[in-house]
Design a protein around this motif. Structure first.
Motif, short mmCIF file in Angstrom:
data_model
loop_
_atom_site.label_atom_id
_atom_site.label_comp_id
_atom_site.label_asym_id
_atom_site.label_seq_id
_atom_site.Cartn_x
_atom_site.Cartn_y
_atom_site.Cartn_z
N SER A 38 38.11 63.36 -18.31
CA SER A 38 38.71 62.21 -17.66
C SER A 38 38.16 61.47 -16.89
CB SER A 38 40.10 62.77 -17.47
OG SER A 38 40.86 61.63 -16.70
N GLY A 39 38.04 60.19 -17.36
CA GLY A 39 37.66 59.23 -16.19
C GLY A 39 35.91 59.37 -16.24
N GLY A 40 35.37 59.81 -17.43
CA GLY A 40 33.87 60.16 -17.16
C GLY A 40 33.29 61.23 -16.31
N VAL A 41 34.26 62.08 -16.15
CA VAL A 41 33.91 63.04 -15.37
C VAL A 41 33.97 64.60 -16.00
CG1 VAL A 41 34.34 64.41 -12.97
CG2 VAL A 41 34.42 62.18 -13.09
N ASP A 42 33.11 65.19 -16.15
CA ASP A 42 33.41 66.78 -16.58
C ASP A 42 33.65 67.65 -15.48
OD1 ASP A 42 32.44 69.43 -17.35
OD2 ASP A 42 31.49 68.50 -19.05
N ILE A 43 34.81 68.07 -15.74
CA ILE A 43 35.41 68.91 -14.68
C ILE A 43 34.43 70.54 -14.35
CG2 ILE A 43 37.58 68.19 -14.74
CD1 ILE A 43 38.19 70.67 -16.64
N ASP A 44 33.91 70.72 -15.50
CA ASP A 44 33.08 71.87 -15.36
C ASP A 44 31.63 71.54 -14.81
OD1 ASP A 44 31.91 74.67 -16.08
OD2 ASP A 44 30.88 73.49 -17.41
#
Length: 726
Positions: free
Chosen positions: A474-480
């Motif tokens: 989401s929003g260009g961010v990889d949560i991992d």
């Protein structure tokens, strides 16, 4: 015979044939490959099935429909303990049955898809599985109370029996199963007070030990449906390459070889057994069209990542005073990790029987529904025409979160009459796989009065999440990718984290045990040591001062330090330098601190002598299982620190087997201690944290011993020879 690639099995002619002869229906569940199986029978007794997880038959047999898979992490035992505890059943009274593919019924509550990974099994199912057991128990009690015309509160349960103490009456669960089926499930059944636990928190013998010890346990590679043939394959040594031409004349002359299947991107030799298929594969003459990645090298891939680091990142967290590299008084450093293979002991394999309108698959996978979907796509069928037999996994490490092997096996099976077991050789598995990507971290901080007052961390790497679980990107961010960077435990004043997505050209990447925190814990903990030395402070004391608002982190740090003897002298032999190093991490919902003790020879050789880990993973289900997972994770992480590296030259992976893609050998194994810190918090994950804690602890111990801070892994001994330089 020269052969051109055969048409894809998903092409029009094959698809039209399958659709024209298609028939519906699917036998969905298969018993787990252990000794105690729940077997469906036509004459089976009436079953009490209050939810998707529990079955209690009128003959008293209790079955857990297992939503997660066993790959050595002990989850069969832990999940059974959760159900048995709340149901008041002996552990030995619960049998296991593999859940069928169903995201709706068996989706991991964290991922929302049916997947085992990310150290989420106990975290995800701690409450749902206990509630399932508690609800079933309440319904059985209701059934007994109704029969006896007593208050349910006056009844108690033990060992699969409902008792009414006042009248001395009792009934086993089996006799109540039919009546319980008509009871209304409680919407929010009360759970046991942990003080009353009989099973949870107490070491239990793993349920898979006997079968694994006597050889009856079945892994994917053990699948032997009647009439099965064995195939092995070769893909282009350059990622993305295709087949131009194959001469299979000599291969077909090998005894036991039955056919050669040539597809656009691979060639497979099918034989009566693995030896025939392997010998036939060795006799193939293959001309490859290597494509646009034929010039890839480790150096070019690394240079591209460094170039990407110059781009503006997507802000992840931004609080307080900022700091930039090059500003006056700013301390900066960058850290990198290499490509890594998974190299599980059980190589990739997938057995397929493709018939008109149906496809049957035997495999060990972490993602049942993804296997079903990929097989359906490759075969041109509907998902409900795919039968999955899931087995034990001989190591997953994230590799079996992928389904590329299913796609290849089904496309090969489309050209084989009858079932075919496709087995990857170790070389094929290591050289032409999906890899843990390179990652980079660029960090800067400013110190005032010996403490950081501003901190900036830029993470550069690919997004596996964007491909594997798009809703989580989401929003260009990889949560991992930013895990362990955006939520590190220290109070560092102004705090800024951003993420630069960079996909390495041509190299397919996937999760690897420890996932994003591998990079971020290594970089954060290495940088904390750097700051401590810049502040002329002891690394332990420096950390303690930044943890006053994080008592759980502080406790594991102090526990590890006490058991490791931090601050006491270390013995050293002539010609070696010694040191201790710390890692502290708060990822996967658990708190860990590892202290490594190393000896570095004057020639740069590194001997890790001791690893001491303190763990607060919240409430513990099976203590011995937690300790085993940490021990295994430490070995896995130490292998990466000492040896782990996949390198490219002319587009090709240079490593091929365990002789040059090394794991820790017995003579390299340090003494290991694991200390569990009691906690009443909800459980955290434990399968991966041990892996991520090793590299920074070892690197910081080397820093203490030599004054050389390693910023890249694996350890480069040439930098550590006496008088070496970073």
């Amino acid at each position: 015979m020269d052969m051109q690639p055969s048409p894809s099995p998903s092409g029009a002619s094959r698809r039209d044939l399958l659709r024209g002869l298609a028939y519906g229906g699917l036998l969905l569940a298969v018993g787990l490959p252990l000794g105690r199986l729940a077997v469906a029978r036509e004459d089976a007794p009436t079953v009490f099935a209050p939810d998707a997880f529990i079955r209690i038959a009128s003959d008293g047999a209790a079955t857990l429909i297992m939503p997660q898979v066993e790959m050595g992490q002990g989850i069969y035992t832990a999940m059974t303990m959760l159900i048995a505890e709340e149901l008041d059943l002996p552990l030995a009274a619960v049998r296991l049955e593999a859940a069928p593919p169903s995201d709706a019924l068996y989706g991991n509550p964290i991922f929302k898809v049916q997947a085992t990974g990310g150290s989420t099994s106990v975290r995800a199912y701690w409450t749902p599985m206990r509630k399932a057991g508690a609800a079933a128990r309440a319904m059985l009690v209701q059934a007994a109370a109704k029969r006896w015309q007593v208050d349910p509160a006056a009844c108690e349960t033990q060992d699969g029996i409902v008792r009414h103490a006042a009248s001395g009456r009792s009934l086993p669960y089996g006799e109540l199963a039919a009546a319980a089926s008509h009871m209304t499930p409680p919407s929010d059944p009360p759970l046991k007070d942990p003080k009353t636990f009989r099973l949870l928190g107490k070491t239990q013998t793993r349920l898979d030990i006997e079968a694994k010890g006597n050889g009856t346990a079945k892994y994917g590679i053990d699948a032997l449906p009647p009439g099965v043939k064995v195939a092995t394959l070769s893909s282009c040594p350059v990622p993305g390459g295709k087949i131009r031409r194959v001469d299979d004349t000599q291969a077909r002359a090998v005894a036991g070889v039955r056919q050669v299947v040539v597809l656009e991107d691979l060639v497979a030799v099918v034989g009566d057994h693995m030896w025939a298929a392997k010998k036939g594969l060795d006799k193939l003459v293959i001309e490859w069209d290597e494509g646009p990645n034929a010039t890839l090298s480790t150096e070019s891939l690394r240079a591209a990542m460094h170039e990407a680091a110059k781009r503006p990142g997507v802000p992840v967290k931004s609080e307080g005073a900022d700091v930039r590299p090059g500003d006056a008084g700013v301390i900066s450093a960058s850290y990198e990790l290499p490509f890594l293979a998974h190299a599980p002991m059980e190589p990739m394999n997938c057995t397929v029987h493709l018939r008109p309108g149906a496809c049957e698959i035997w495999i060990g996978t972490q993602v049942m529904t993804m296997v079903q979907a990929k097989a359906a796509q490759a075969a041109g069928l509907k998902p409900d025409q795919i039968t999955i037999h899931n087995h034990l996994l001989g190591g997953g490490f994230g590799r079996r979160l992928e389904v590329d092997m299913v796609d290849k096996a089904v496309r090969i099976a489309a050209h084989v009459d009858g079932p075919v077991k496709v087995v990857w050789t170790r070389e094929e598995d290591i050289q032409k796989a999906m890899y843990r990507s390179t990652y980079g971290s660029w960090l800067s901080a400013r110190l005032e009065n010996g403490k950081p007052v501003a901190w900036r961390h830029t993470v550069v790497g690919p997004s596996v999440i964007a491909r594997w679980l798009p809703p989580a990107f989401s929003g260009g961010v990889d949560i991992d990718a930013i895990d362990g960077a955006a939520d590190q435990p220290y109070a560092v004043g102004g705090f800024h984290v951003d993420y630069v997505r960079h996909e390495p050209q041509g190299v397919p990447t996937c999760f690897w045990r420890g996932v994003g925190p591998n990079n971020n814990i290594f970089s954060v903990e290495s940088f904390i040591d750097r700051l401590a030395r810049e502040a002329k402070n002891d690394p332990l004391d420096f950390r303690r001062a930044l943890l006053t608002a994080n008592p759980r982190a502080l406790q594991v740090l102090n526990t590890a330090a006490a058991h490791a003897g931090w601050g006491t002298p270390l013995a050293a032999k002539a010609g070696e330098r010694v040191g201790r190093g710390i890692c502290l991490q708060t990822v996967f919902g658990s708190f860990l601190s590892t202290i490594a003790e190393v000896a570095v020879g004057d020639d740069g050789t590194v001997r890790v002598r001791r690893l001491v880990t303190a763990v607060d993973c919240g409430m513990v289900v099976n203590p011995d299982g937690v300790i085993s997972q940490i021990q295994g994770g430490l070995v896995f992480g130490l292998s990466a620190a000492l040896h782990g590296r996949i390198t490219f030259e002319k587009g090709r992976v240079q490593q091929s087997n365990f002789h040059d893609y090394r794991v820790v050998r017995i003579d390299e194994m340090p003494a290991v201690e694991v200390h569990l810190v009691p906690s009443t918090e909800a459980p955290g994950g434990i399968g991966e944290p041990g892996t991520t804690t090793v590299q920074p602890a070892v690197a910081n111990a080397i820093y203490a011993a030599t004054g050389v801070q390693l910023t890249r892994m694996p350890i480069d001994q040439t930098l550590l020879a006496k008088g070496g330089r970073t």
